[in-house]
Structure formats: C-alpha cells, structure tokens
Enzyme design. Sequence first.
Site, PDB file in Angstrom:
ATOM      1  N   GLY A  62     -18.097 -11.241   0.013  1.00  0.00           N
ATOM      2  CA  GLY A  62     -16.644 -11.353   0.039  1.00  0.00           C
ATOM      3  C   GLY A  62     -16.249 -12.678   0.665  1.00  0.00           C
ATOM      4  O   GLY A  62     -17.006 -13.255   1.454  1.00  0.00           O
ATOM      5  N   ARG A 127     -22.921 -11.521  -5.929  1.00  0.00           N
ATOM      6  CA  ARG A 127     -23.399 -12.896  -5.669  1.00  0.00           C
ATOM      7  C   ARG A 127     -23.933 -13.536  -6.949  1.00  0.00           C
ATOM      8  O   ARG A 127     -23.661 -14.701  -7.232  1.00  0.00           O
ATOM      9  CB  ARG A 127     -24.565 -12.862  -4.669  1.00  0.00           C
ATOM     10  CG  ARG A 127     -24.162 -12.604  -3.273  1.00  0.00           C
ATOM     11  CD  ARG A 127     -25.400 -12.250  -2.464  1.00  0.00           C
ATOM     12  NE  ARG A 127     -25.016 -11.918  -1.117  1.00  0.00           N
ATOM     13  CZ  ARG A 127     -25.021 -12.777  -0.102  1.00  0.00           C
ATOM     14  NH1 ARG A 127     -25.406 -14.011  -0.284  1.00  0.00           N
ATOM     15  NH2 ARG A 127     -24.647 -12.409   1.097  1.00  0.00           N
ATOM     16  N   ARG A 212     -28.752  -0.348   3.223  1.00  0.00           N
ATOM     17  CA  ARG A 212     -27.790  -0.714   2.182  1.00  0.00           C
ATOM     18  C   ARG A 212     -27.972   0.180   0.968  1.00  0.00           C
ATOM     19  O   ARG A 212     -29.082   0.467   0.548  1.00  0.00           O
ATOM     20  CB  ARG A 212     -27.991  -2.169   1.760  1.00  0.00           C
ATOM     21  CG  ARG A 212     -27.829  -3.107   2.927  1.00  0.00           C
ATOM     22  CD  ARG A 212     -27.818  -4.528   2.474  1.00  0.00           C
ATOM     23  NE  ARG A 212     -26.643  -4.779   1.661  1.00  0.00           N
ATOM     24  CZ  ARG A 212     -26.202  -6.001   1.353  1.00  0.00           C
ATOM     25  NH1 ARG A 212     -26.834  -7.043   1.791  1.00  0.00           N
ATOM     26  NH2 ARG A 212     -25.138  -6.167   0.616  1.00  0.00           N
ATOM     27  N   ASP A 328     -26.268 -21.944   5.749  1.00  0.00           N
ATOM     28  CA  ASP A 328     -27.161 -21.228   6.664  1.00  0.00           C
ATOM     29  C   ASP A 328     -28.228 -22.127   7.279  1.00  0.00           C
ATOM     30  O   ASP A 328     -28.766 -21.809   8.345  1.00  0.00           O
ATOM     31  CB  ASP A 328     -27.849 -20.066   5.933  1.00  0.00           C
ATOM     32  CG  ASP A 328     -26.943 -18.841   5.825  1.00  0.00           C
ATOM     33  OD1 ASP A 328     -25.744 -18.960   6.141  1.00  0.00           O
ATOM     34  OD2 ASP A 328     -27.441 -17.766   5.435  1.00  0.00           O
ATOM     35  N   ALA A 341     -20.916 -17.608   4.149  1.00  0.00           N
ATOM     36  CA  ALA A 341     -20.855 -18.447   2.950  1.00  0.00           C
ATOM     37  C   ALA A 341     -19.533 -19.210   2.907  1.00  0.00           C
ATOM     38  O   ALA A 341     -19.480 -20.355   2.446  1.00  0.00           O
ATOM     39  CB  ALA A 341     -21.018 -17.592   1.696  1.00  0.00           C
TER      40      ALA A 341
END
Length: 452
Positions: A62, A127, A212, A328, A341
């Site tokens: 997101g 993604r 997840r 990153d 991101a």
Amino acid sequence: MGSIDNGNSSSSSSSRPSSLDVAIIGGGIAGVTLALGLLSRGIIPTIYERGRSFAEIGAGIGFTQNAEWAMKVLDPRIHAAFKRVTVQNGTDWFNWVDGEKEADEDGRVAMIHSMYLGERGFEGCSRAEFLDELVKSVPQGTVKFSKNLAAVVDSDGDDGSKMELEFTDGTKAFADVVIGCDGIRSRVRQIVVGDANKAAHHPHYSHKYAFRGLIPMETALPVLGKEKTETRHMYLGPDGLALTFPVAGGKLLNVVAFVTDPKQWPYVEKFTAPAKKSDAVRAFEGFNSTVRSIIDMLPDELNKWAVFDTYDHPLPTFIKGRIALSGDAAHAAAPYHGAGAGMAVEDGAVLAHLLSEVNADHDASQDPRRRVVLLKKALETYNAIRLERAQWLVQTSREVGHIYQWQDPRVGSDHAKVAEEIDWRCRKIWHYDIENMMAESKEHFRKQLEGM
Ligand SMILES: Cc1cc2nc3c(=O)[nH]c(=O)nc-3n(C[C@H](O)[C@H](O)[C@H](O)COP(=O)(O)OP(=O)(O)OC[C@H]3O[C@@H](n4cnc5c(N)ncnc54)[C@H](O)[C@@H]3O)c2cc1C
C-alpha cells in the site's frame, strides 16, 4: 497536496541525448521508479538486476499520501501505473482497535484510533502487478538482467574517469554515478559503509515475524461483517497484532498477523518460511474472539515472514563519493507503517532532480572533472535532505511495532496514549510536504555550487 512540479522544467536535457552514465543496481520498486524519473528528465540509466527477470512477489503493498505525491513528482506515469492496479478501500478510514477486549453486545470492537486516509488514500495493490505496469514504460535495453554486482572500483574519480562496476559473472561496466537500489541485503551498502562498520553491512532480526494468509471474502464477510472487512483494521494486543485489509478487488481479505519471537531467526539465507495455522492459533489465543476467528479462517498452510531492519545499526551516511543508496539498501524499516517503498519513491524524487541538474550543466558535459565534482555535490545534497527522515522511518517503525503489541512501558495498553503515538507518527509520514522537500533540495544544491 500542493501543485505538482516534477522538476523537468529546470532541465533542458529532455531534448538532447544523455551525457551522464547512471548505473542503478537493482530492479525493485526503488530502482524502476528512479529509472522512470530519470528517463522523463532525459537521462537514460542502466538498471543492473541480478535476477533473470523482474520478480516482485505476489504479496500486497500500500502507498500512503506522501508516497503518491512523490510518485507524481518523480514521474506522473508512476502514479498512473499505481492507480491502474489499486484495490479501492470500502472507506477512507484506517481503524486501530483493541484486539484483546471483547466486542460489545452489538458486535462493536473497542476503537483505539481512527484516521482519515484522504480520498482513495492508502490503497493497496499486488506488488507484481504494480511492477509489471511500471516496466511497460521502461524502454528495451535499459535493464541488464543476470548482473549481480560484486564491487565498484574507484568512487573518487578526481581525474574525471568513470567508476568500474564488477559483476559476479566476471563482466564489467562503467558509470559516472552508481545508485544502490539493491534492497535489504544490499551489496552497495557494504561498499558505502566499508570495513570499519561491518555490523551495518547486514539487516538484523527485530524478533518479530508475521503469519501471512488470505481468506476468501465469502468466508470472512458473514463472520466479521461489512465494517471490519471493507477497510484497514489493525487489532492491537499483548505481544501480537493482526492487520486485515481487502485485496484482489475485494474478493480476498489479506491477513498479516505479527508475533514476538524471543529466539533467533533460524534461517541464514531467507526471511520467509512455511508455517502452520496451529502455531498462529496458539500465538493469538489470548486475543478476543474477533481476532481468534480471523486466525481460524486462515488456511492450514501459511507462510511466516521475519521482520529484519537496519534499526540496530543505522547507516551514518547514504553516500560515498559518487555512490548513493536508495530504498531498503539505505533504510530497511519494519513494515508496521506500510511506508518503506513510499520512502524509496521520495528518495527517487530527490535523486532524479539532482542528477538532472548535473546532466543539464553544459560545462560538466564537456569537462569530466567538473562532472565528478558536481555529482559528488549532488549526492551530498541528497544525503543532507534524505538521511534524517529515512532513518527516522526505520526508528519509528520499530517503536510503533512495540506500541502496537503493548510492549512500550510508557504507553502500555492505555488507549489514549496509544492513539496519541499512532497519530503523530502517521501524520509525520503521510503529511510530509514533498514540494518543500524538492525546494529544499534545489536550494541546498544551489548553495553547494556557490563560488564554483
Ligand atoms: C511484510 C512487508 C510489508 C510491506 N508493506 C509495505 C507497504 O504496504 N507499503 C510500503 O511502502 N512498503 C511496504 N514494505 C516495504 C517495501 O516492501 C520495501 O521498502 C520495498 O519493497 C523496497 O524496495 P527496494 O527496491 O528498495 O528493494 P527490493 O524490492 O528488495 O529490490 C531490490 C532489487 O535489487 C536486486 N539486487 C539485490 N542485490 C543485487 C546485486 N548485488 N546486484 C544486482 N541486483 C541486486 C534484487 O534482485 C531486487 O530486484 C513492506 C515490507 C514488508 C517486509
């Protein structure tokens, strides 16, 4: 959100061929968005990607308001690509709720805090789909695959020579400037930091991991109801938290359930591992029936993701000579703010502008020595503008992870205090003035060039 200036106006370079050799190491979100921003400013970079193709994972991502604004500044095509693949939230609110206390008689969970996301704010997407959309605007030949960077020789270049890049397949390339967008296990970070600070070469385990999984909406909706399935909900509780939001056009409920882990992460090479639902059920048995029912609906076979970041050994700098880090590689943050991101896109907006300024300098295009000096000053400006904010994201992400799991002794499970902490931290991320960041970058660079 202010008016959009993607910085192209100051550069006369879009109509003439690029003179600057920009090497971008890594073709993830940081690398590809930076490449688009450079291309739109008349610079043709080369992305060196170690994979054989672009390979984002299928998980969701997101972007917060600041990130959307930075996309528009970096290259409006990035924002358009994002909006083409987003899943619209049912409402524009983010709800943080008590995951321990039972819901009231009407099924209402205890609300800790609720924040307006802006119109169609903080939307998510796959993604892989986002990267696919971005890549459509990258001309053929811009990306060299199967190029795993091993070393960069001579970042100094006082004689005006280019830097030499060495890849693990024995091949070489040359560049005026190298931008390391090579992710959390960055090789370029090691080169920038050097041998004096080996602890900062690698990210470290935050002793938290996440289960997840996805739940079909036809299963989730009758159990949780419309309110809890149509927008972002974060259930906070003792030593754990669960985040849910709709994905796949509202057909699936995405569940990311974090727990605290006192042990070491057992795998050296990977951050993910298979997990069983029974482990998640055990980890959340102290939570209320809403959270337990979410965990119960997960499939039996899950994945778990370790949370690694650069919090324990933050980098003192994002640059060395003509090498810079972005995304990153520079600042790997725990995912609780969902902003890592987005921070890479902010980095890209500053970098693309500064490199276009160097590229537009007529004297630098004729004189390699001047080009080196300007590039170093441009990267110094980048470092001055980005270091503090990006490092702060790493810090607040760890801290908010503790707060969400009732582990900060100053805050505990006191709803008012938790709400206050969430509020100022999110506002500092979401409401960052990107236009002001760009103006500061221009001014800082201008001052750097005074007297030259
Ligand atoms: C669970 C989770 C959820 C998240 N959710 C969000 C979210 O909702 N919103 C958000 O903004 N952020 C989120 N983040 C953070 C976000 O995923 C990262 O910040 C972002 O993906 C980093 O992009 P990057 O391009 O810097 O690195 P990467 O995506 O890791 O890309 C690095 C690229 O470099 C390549 N590479 C590596 N080494 C070399 C080498 N030596 N030579 C050549 N190529 C190399 C790799 O193959 C890869 O393609 C989340 C993170 C996690 C873990």
